[in-house]
Design an enzyme around this catalytic site. Structure first.
Site, PDB file in Angstrom:
ATOM      1  N   SER A 181      -5.487  -9.808 -12.560  1.00 39.24           N
ATOM      2  CA  SER A 181      -5.412  -8.998 -13.776  1.00 39.24           C
ATOM      3  C   SER A 181      -5.946  -9.501 -14.717  1.00 39.24           C
ATOM      4  O   SER A 181      -6.326 -10.978 -14.807  1.00 39.24           O
ATOM      5  CB  SER A 181      -3.954  -8.868 -14.004  1.00 39.24           C
ATOM      6  OG  SER A 181      -3.640  -8.343 -15.074  1.00 39.24           O
ATOM      7  N   ALA A 194       0.735  -1.097   0.074  1.00 38.79           N
ATOM      8  CA  ALA A 194      -0.093   0.113   0.035  1.00 38.79           C
ATOM      9  C   ALA A 194       0.847   1.316  -0.007  1.00 38.79           C
ATOM     10  O   ALA A 194       0.357   2.276   0.543  1.00 38.79           O
ATOM     11  CB  ALA A 194      -1.026  -0.091   1.142  1.00 38.79           C
ATOM     12  N   ASN A 195       2.162   1.248  -0.249  1.00 40.87           N
ATOM     13  CA  ASN A 195       3.145   2.302  -0.258  1.00 40.87           C
ATOM     14  C   ASN A 195       2.895   3.194  -1.313  1.00 40.87           C
ATOM     15  O   ASN A 195       3.535   4.277  -1.625  1.00 40.87           O
ATOM     16  CB  ASN A 195       4.604   1.853   0.091  1.00 40.87           C
ATOM     17  CG  ASN A 195       5.338   1.003  -0.608  1.00 40.87           C
ATOM     18  OD1 ASN A 195       5.065  -0.097  -0.348  1.00 40.87           O
ATOM     19  ND2 ASN A 195       5.673   1.370  -1.607  1.00 40.87           N
ATOM     20  N   TYR A 211       3.923 -14.334 -14.893  1.00 46.23           N
ATOM     21  CA  TYR A 211       2.981 -13.113 -14.286  1.00 46.23           C
ATOM     22  C   TYR A 211       1.477 -13.709 -14.473  1.00 46.23           C
ATOM     23  O   TYR A 211       0.746 -13.613 -13.546  1.00 46.23           O
ATOM     24  CB  TYR A 211       3.515 -11.857 -14.877  1.00 46.23           C
ATOM     25  CG  TYR A 211       2.433 -10.776 -14.551  1.00 46.23           C
ATOM     26  CD1 TYR A 211       2.546 -10.208 -13.085  1.00 46.23           C
ATOM     27  CD2 TYR A 211       1.398 -10.314 -15.393  1.00 46.23           C
ATOM     28  CE1 TYR A 211       1.601  -9.492 -12.598  1.00 46.23           C
ATOM     29  CE2 TYR A 211       0.600  -9.448 -14.842  1.00 46.23           C
ATOM     30  CZ  TYR A 211       0.931  -8.745 -13.392  1.00 46.23           C
ATOM     31  OH  TYR A 211      -0.109  -8.019 -12.849  1.00 46.23           O
ATOM     32  N   ILE A 218      -1.805   1.367  -6.740  1.00 42.79           N
ATOM     33  CA  ILE A 218      -3.413   1.595  -6.661  1.00 42.79           C
ATOM     34  C   ILE A 218      -3.514   1.003  -5.187  1.00 42.79           C
ATOM     35  O   ILE A 218      -4.655   1.446  -4.545  1.00 42.79           O
ATOM     36  CB  ILE A 218      -4.072   0.572  -7.345  1.00 42.79           C
ATOM     37  CG1 ILE A 218      -3.567  -0.845  -7.218  1.00 42.79           C
ATOM     38  CG2 ILE A 218      -4.094   1.064  -8.856  1.00 42.79           C
ATOM     39  CD1 ILE A 218      -4.720  -1.874  -8.389  1.00 42.79           C
ATOM     40  N   GLY A 219      -2.439   0.236  -4.388  1.00 39.33           N
ATOM     41  CA  GLY A 219      -2.622   0.003  -2.925  1.00 39.33           C
ATOM     42  C   GLY A 219      -2.682   1.356  -2.189  1.00 39.33           C
ATOM     43  O   GLY A 219      -3.558   1.444  -1.471  1.00 39.33           O
TER      44      GLY A 219
END
Ligand SMILES: NC(=O)c1ccc[n+]([C@@H]2O[C@H](COP(=O)([O-])OP(=O)(O)OC[C@H]3O[C@@H](n4cnc5c(N)ncnc54)[C@H](OP(=O)(O)O)[C@@H]3O)[C@@H](O)[C@H]2O)c1
Ligand SMILES: *[C@@H]1O[C@H](CO)[C@@H](O)[C@H](O)[C@H]1NC(C)=O
Length: 325
Positions: free
Chosen positions: A184, A56-57, A209, A60-61
């Site tokens: 995703s 979240a740093n 991924y 989108i977080g």
């Protein structure tokens, strides 16, 4: 005179001007389309609720954290870099006026770190109303986590798999509560390579991924089944194509860097990219739905592979073994 000069300029450059206007309007339309759907319900409050967001740093977080903090939630930023996390927390407090923003160390590339984070939360927090599995890494070189897993599978899936499982009791006593997992659209290209989940034989960063993002959808739907009747509901989602730091391992090559420097103005901003996560985390209409996949604040059918129950069960079993659950 000035006006005749302008007139002659226009008639001399008519085609160039029309082309420029056309390109401009097209780009605006593309931009508008790319911005996607906004979650407009700002009345839903989260006072007294506790939300945990991994990674979240930034990206989108962080935008998700800002929105949920604005709704009154206590937000724990679960991040691997404490300096970056503290800077983000300071920003979020300043922007929202909500001082209840906590920073805790979580490195998803280390099962030891996941375990000690969960232990800390289970000991010190009374409740978890929403767990948002957001952190992610894309198209990195062939790196391994501390425990020897391929990095993208290890961080995007296995780390979150263990984290969620270790927090389940707390989620259950906080029910109704939610687990939101950011996947995703790339999952649609994904295949579970069950014989070699760590791609030791043949590493391809793109398919690793996609596989990890397919694993996110399979995990969320299988988790929903295991949580039937507990009041804990699960959601997986595609956030859109967003201008964040996720492309950090892609931008190494000159060609990609040039392309990205142009398209970054056309794709979603981090705030636009956070909308579907926010929707899944807070929207009341979703409280009876579980195990589904979302995009642009609406339910969406994921790929055939992602709907395959056998895949989901097999992945769960193998993951549990890999993280020694
Ligand atoms: N951007 C897109 O177009 C897009 C499209 C589809 C899906 N997504 C998904 O959206 C999610 C968020 O990505 P984003 O676009 O916001 O990317 P981002 O700006 O790169 O943010 C990713 C976050 O994950 C954290 N992270 C990476 N490895 C970690 C680890 N080992 N332990 C703990 N945290 C770790 C990063 O921390 P550091 O800052 O310390 O590196 C960062 O906070 C990802 O799951 C991604 O797959 C993004
Ligand atoms: C927003 O959510 C609340 C419940 O939290 C609901 O009562 C209200 O009708 C919603 N508003 C809109 C416009 O959907």
């Amino acid at each position: 005179m000035a006006s005749t000069k302008i007139q002659s300029f226009i008639s001399n450059h008519r085609i160039a001007l029309i082309t420029t206007a056309g390109v401009g309007v097209t780009l605006l339309c593309v931009r508008r389309y790319a911005a996607g759907v906004r979650y407009t319900n700002t009345t839903t409050r989260l006072d007294g609720k506790h939300v945990i967001i991994t990674g979240a740093n930034t990206g989108i977080g962080k935008e998700t954290a800002i929105d949920l903090a604005n709704r009154g939630a206590k937000v724990t930023l679960a991040c691997r870099d404490m300096k970056r996390a503290q800077d983000a927390a300071d920003d979020i407090k300043q922007i929202t006026g909500n001082q209840n923003i906590i920073v805790k160390k979580l490195n998803l590339a280390s099962l030891k770190s996941v375990r000690s984070f969960a232990e800390d939360i289970n000991k010190n927090e009374k409740r978890i109303d929403v767990l948002i599995n957001n952190a992610g890494i894309m198209r990195c070189p062939y790196w391994k986590t501390d425990d020897g897993f391929e990095m993208q599978f290890g961080v995007n899936h296995l780390g979150h798999f263990l984290l969620t499982n270790l927090l389940l009791d707390k989620l259950k006593i906080s029910a109704p509560s939610r687990v939101v997992t950011v996947s995703s659209l790339a999952h649609e290209r994904g295949k579970m390579n069950f014989d070699d989940l760590n791609q030791e034989k043949n590493y391809d960063k793109g398919s690793a991924y996609s596989q990890s993002k397919l694993a996110n959808v399979l995990f969320s739907s299988e988790l929903a089944k295991k949580l039937q009747g507990t009041g804990v509901t699960t959601y997986s989602l595609h956030p859109g194509v967003i201008n964040t730091e996720l492309s950090r391992h892609v931008t190494q090559s000159m060609g990609w860097r040039m392309l990205l420097s142009v398209i970054k103005y056309l794709i979603k901003t981090p705030n636009e990219g956070a909308q579907t996560t926010i929707y899944c985390a807070v929207d009341e209409s979703l409280s009876e739905e579980t195990g589904k996949y979302y995009s642009d604040c609406a339910k969406k059918t994921p790929s055939k592979e992602a709907l395959n129950d056998e895949n989901a069960k097999r992945l769960w079993k193998l993951s549990a073994k890999m993280v020694d659950l």
